[in-house]
Scaffold this motif. Sequence first.
Motif, PDB file in Angstrom:
ATOM      1  N   ASN A  40      -5.200   4.854  47.442  1.00  0.00           N
ATOM      2  CA  ASN A  40      -5.998   4.424  46.296  1.00  0.00           C
ATOM      3  C   ASN A  40      -6.561   5.675  45.626  1.00  0.00           C
ATOM      4  O   ASN A  40      -6.577   6.758  46.209  1.00  0.00           O
ATOM      5  CB  ASN A  40      -7.109   3.470  46.724  1.00  0.00           C
ATOM      6  CG  ASN A  40      -8.036   4.076  47.771  1.00  0.00           C
ATOM      7  OD1 ASN A  40      -7.739   5.076  48.411  1.00  0.00           O
ATOM      8  ND2 ASN A  40      -9.187   3.460  47.963  1.00  0.00           N
ATOM      9  N   TYR A 117      -0.465   8.219  44.029  1.00  0.00           N
ATOM     10  CA  TYR A 117      -1.451   7.169  43.740  1.00  0.00           C
ATOM     11  C   TYR A 117      -0.714   6.091  42.958  1.00  0.00           C
ATOM     12  O   TYR A 117      -0.515   6.219  41.745  1.00  0.00           O
ATOM     13  CB  TYR A 117      -2.605   7.723  42.907  1.00  0.00           C
ATOM     14  CG  TYR A 117      -3.360   8.861  43.560  1.00  0.00           C
ATOM     15  CD1 TYR A 117      -3.998   8.686  44.785  1.00  0.00           C
ATOM     16  CD2 TYR A 117      -3.430  10.111  42.943  1.00  0.00           C
ATOM     17  CE1 TYR A 117      -4.690   9.725  45.389  1.00  0.00           C
ATOM     18  CE2 TYR A 117      -4.130  11.155  43.531  1.00  0.00           C
ATOM     19  CZ  TYR A 117      -4.749  10.959  44.756  1.00  0.00           C
ATOM     20  OH  TYR A 117      -5.435  11.991  45.338  1.00  0.00           O
ATOM     21  N   GLU A 119      -1.488   3.371  41.672  1.00  0.00           N
ATOM     22  CA  GLU A 119      -2.168   2.799  40.512  1.00  0.00           C
ATOM     23  C   GLU A 119      -1.892   3.600  39.244  1.00  0.00           C
ATOM     24  O   GLU A 119      -2.053   3.091  38.140  1.00  0.00           O
ATOM     25  CB  GLU A 119      -3.672   2.740  40.751  1.00  0.00           C
ATOM     26  CG  GLU A 119      -4.086   1.768  41.845  1.00  0.00           C
ATOM     27  CD  GLU A 119      -5.538   1.953  42.236  1.00  0.00           C
ATOM     28  OE1 GLU A 119      -6.391   1.211  41.712  1.00  0.00           O
ATOM     29  OE2 GLU A 119      -5.804   2.844  43.074  1.00  0.00           O
ATOM     30  N   SER A 123      -9.361   4.614  39.385  1.00  0.00           N
ATOM     31  CA  SER A 123      -9.976   3.311  39.180  1.00  0.00           C
ATOM     32  C   SER A 123     -11.150   3.419  38.216  1.00  0.00           C
ATOM     33  O   SER A 123     -11.921   4.374  38.258  1.00  0.00           O
ATOM     34  CB  SER A 123     -10.456   2.734  40.514  1.00  0.00           C
ATOM     35  OG  SER A 123     -11.163   1.528  40.320  1.00  0.00           O
ATOM     36  N   LEU A 128      -9.339  -1.991  43.219  1.00  0.00           N
ATOM     37  CA  LEU A 128      -7.948  -1.579  43.396  1.00  0.00           C
ATOM     38  C   LEU A 128      -7.081  -2.316  42.386  1.00  0.00           C
ATOM     39  O   LEU A 128      -7.110  -3.552  42.326  1.00  0.00           O
ATOM     40  CB  LEU A 128      -7.471  -1.875  44.816  1.00  0.00           C
ATOM     41  CG  LEU A 128      -6.057  -1.397  45.169  1.00  0.00           C
ATOM     42  CD1 LEU A 128      -6.013   0.127  45.252  1.00  0.00           C
ATOM     43  CD2 LEU A 128      -5.584  -2.017  46.483  1.00  0.00           C
ATOM     44  N   TYR A 129      -6.305  -1.563  41.608  1.00  0.00           N
ATOM     45  CA  TYR A 129      -5.494  -2.159  40.563  1.00  0.00           C
ATOM     46  C   TYR A 129      -4.021  -2.228  40.968  1.00  0.00           C
ATOM     47  O   TYR A 129      -3.592  -1.620  41.944  1.00  0.00           O
ATOM     48  CB  TYR A 129      -5.654  -1.369  39.260  1.00  0.00           C
ATOM     49  CG  TYR A 129      -6.985  -1.631  38.590  1.00  0.00           C
ATOM     50  CD1 TYR A 129      -7.093  -2.552  37.557  1.00  0.00           C
ATOM     51  CD2 TYR A 129      -8.144  -0.986  39.017  1.00  0.00           C
ATOM     52  CE1 TYR A 129      -8.316  -2.816  36.950  1.00  0.00           C
ATOM     53  CE2 TYR A 129      -9.373  -1.239  38.420  1.00  0.00           C
ATOM     54  CZ  TYR A 129      -9.449  -2.159  37.381  1.00  0.00           C
ATOM     55  OH  TYR A 129     -10.664  -2.418  36.800  1.00  0.00           O
ATOM     56  N   LYS A 130      -3.257  -2.974  40.212  1.00  0.00           N
ATOM     57  CA  LYS A 130      -1.838  -3.215  40.467  1.00  0.00           C
ATOM     58  C   LYS A 130      -1.072  -1.904  40.547  1.00  0.00           C
ATOM     59  O   LYS A 130      -1.278  -0.990  39.749  1.00  0.00           O
ATOM     60  CB  LYS A 130      -1.278  -4.088  39.345  1.00  0.00           C
ATOM     61  CG  LYS A 130       0.159  -4.554  39.544  1.00  0.00           C
ATOM     62  CD  LYS A 130       0.547  -5.497  38.409  1.00  0.00           C
ATOM     63  CE  LYS A 130       1.950  -6.023  38.575  1.00  0.00           C
ATOM     64  NZ  LYS A 130       2.307  -6.965  37.469  1.00  0.00           N
ATOM     65  N   GLY A 131      -0.160  -1.806  41.515  1.00  0.00           N
ATOM     66  CA  GLY A 131       0.605  -0.582  41.703  1.00  0.00           C
ATOM     67  C   GLY A 131       1.848  -0.526  40.829  1.00  0.00           C
ATOM     68  O   GLY A 131       2.489  -1.557  40.581  1.00  0.00           O
ATOM     69  N   MET A 201       0.570  -1.918  48.305  1.00  0.00           N
ATOM     70  CA  MET A 201      -0.770  -2.128  47.764  1.00  0.00           C
ATOM     71  C   MET A 201      -1.599  -3.044  48.673  1.00  0.00           C
ATOM     72  O   MET A 201      -2.811  -2.864  48.812  1.00  0.00           O
ATOM     73  CB  MET A 201      -0.694  -2.714  46.357  1.00  0.00           C
ATOM     74  CG  MET A 201       0.007  -1.812  45.339  1.00  0.00           C
ATOM     75  SD  MET A 201      -0.592  -0.108  45.310  1.00  0.00           S
ATOM     76  CE  MET A 201      -2.264  -0.362  44.672  1.00  0.00           C
ATOM     77  N   TYR A 212      -9.345  -6.615  44.552  1.00  0.00           N
ATOM     78  CA  TYR A 212      -8.057  -6.354  43.914  1.00  0.00           C
ATOM     79  C   TYR A 212      -7.997  -6.964  42.522  1.00  0.00           C
ATOM     80  O   TYR A 212      -8.480  -8.078  42.294  1.00  0.00           O
ATOM     81  CB  TYR A 212      -6.923  -6.921  44.763  1.00  0.00           C
ATOM     82  CG  TYR A 212      -5.552  -6.685  44.169  1.00  0.00           C
ATOM     83  CD1 TYR A 212      -4.990  -5.414  44.171  1.00  0.00           C
ATOM     84  CD2 TYR A 212      -4.832  -7.733  43.593  1.00  0.00           C
ATOM     85  CE1 TYR A 212      -3.730  -5.180  43.615  1.00  0.00           C
ATOM     86  CE2 TYR A 212      -3.580  -7.514  43.046  1.00  0.00           C
ATOM     87  CZ  TYR A 212      -3.031  -6.234  43.056  1.00  0.00           C
ATOM     88  OH  TYR A 212      -1.800  -6.013  42.498  1.00  0.00           O
ATOM     89  N   TYR A 216      -2.554  -3.580  35.555  1.00  0.00           N
ATOM     90  CA  TYR A 216      -2.458  -2.123  35.613  1.00  0.00           C
ATOM     91  C   TYR A 216      -3.745  -1.502  35.081  1.00  0.00           C
ATOM     92  O   TYR A 216      -4.255  -1.902  34.025  1.00  0.00           O
ATOM     93  CB  TYR A 216      -1.274  -1.642  34.782  1.00  0.00           C
ATOM     94  CG  TYR A 216       0.068  -2.051  35.341  1.00  0.00           C
ATOM     95  CD1 TYR A 216       0.487  -1.605  36.593  1.00  0.00           C
ATOM     96  CD2 TYR A 216       0.923  -2.884  34.618  1.00  0.00           C
ATOM     97  CE1 TYR A 216       1.715  -1.982  37.114  1.00  0.00           C
ATOM     98  CE2 TYR A 216       2.147  -3.263  35.129  1.00  0.00           C
ATOM     99  CZ  TYR A 216       2.545  -2.813  36.374  1.00  0.00           C
ATOM    100  OH  TYR A 216       3.754  -3.194  36.888  1.00  0.00           O
ATOM    101  N   ALA A 217      -4.240  -0.515  35.796  1.00  0.00           N
ATOM    102  CA  ALA A 217      -5.490   0.143  35.395  1.00  0.00           C
ATOM    103  C   ALA A 217      -5.357   0.780  34.015  1.00  0.00           C
ATOM    104  O   ALA A 217      -6.308   0.770  33.227  1.00  0.00           O
ATOM    105  CB  ALA A 217      -5.873   1.200  36.429  1.00  0.00           C
TER     106      ALA A 217
END
Length: 247
Positions: A40, A117, A119, A123, A128-131, A201, A212, A216-217
Amino acid sequence: MFYYVLKFVLLGPVLRLLFRPRIEGLEHVPAEGGAIVAGNHLSFSDHFLMPAILKRRITFLAKAEYFTGRGPKGRLTAFFFRGAGQIPVDRSGKEAGKAAIREGLGVLGKDELLGIYPEGTRSLDGRLYKGKVGVAVMAITAGVPVVPCAMVGTFEIQPPGQKVPRIKRVTIRFGEPLDFSRYAGLENEKAAVRAVTDEIMYEILALSGQEYVDRYAADVKAEQETDRAKAGRVKDRPAKKFPRPRR
């Protein structure tokens, strides 16, 4: 050479003294051979803390902006990242993802550790955002294990916008290596790389205990920047003047 001077002489001992990281599961990182450490990304401090505690050298794919900064701070940052052997990746344009994958496979092809990373960016809020699927493509193509890693507490010591980190203890956890050999030859199959990415993830999530977000970030960041720009335009717009009512 400069990498090891930073790790063992200049930076590593200072970081371990100041932040006193709790290290869990370090035995899960392979002692030799190519492998991916997927973690992460909560803070700029992550770039320094994880390499400081690993026994092996690790190479990260770093955004190109770290290598092109201006002024004393920008030049110092570029010097550090180049000296530490990090690889600049241009994240703009359609070919950015392919370039990152080529660079990453080059590292793995030399039986080295590659840090990623999934993501794709830090962040925004500690969640935690989608990989992104690049980590899966590299793991399947190179046939290497993926070690999930969770940085815990780094968002609190240096959230976005804070230049100097707070001195506070952090935790770095490594999970058991993930074997994706069952997906061999499927690195171009969308369903396969999405499944592998989601499994990675999930393991990071289990280690970190974060909330979660299935987005996507980078997309969320872009939306927030657009909203701020709109709010700024509304704020700067002169107020309408209405005629006084006649008496």
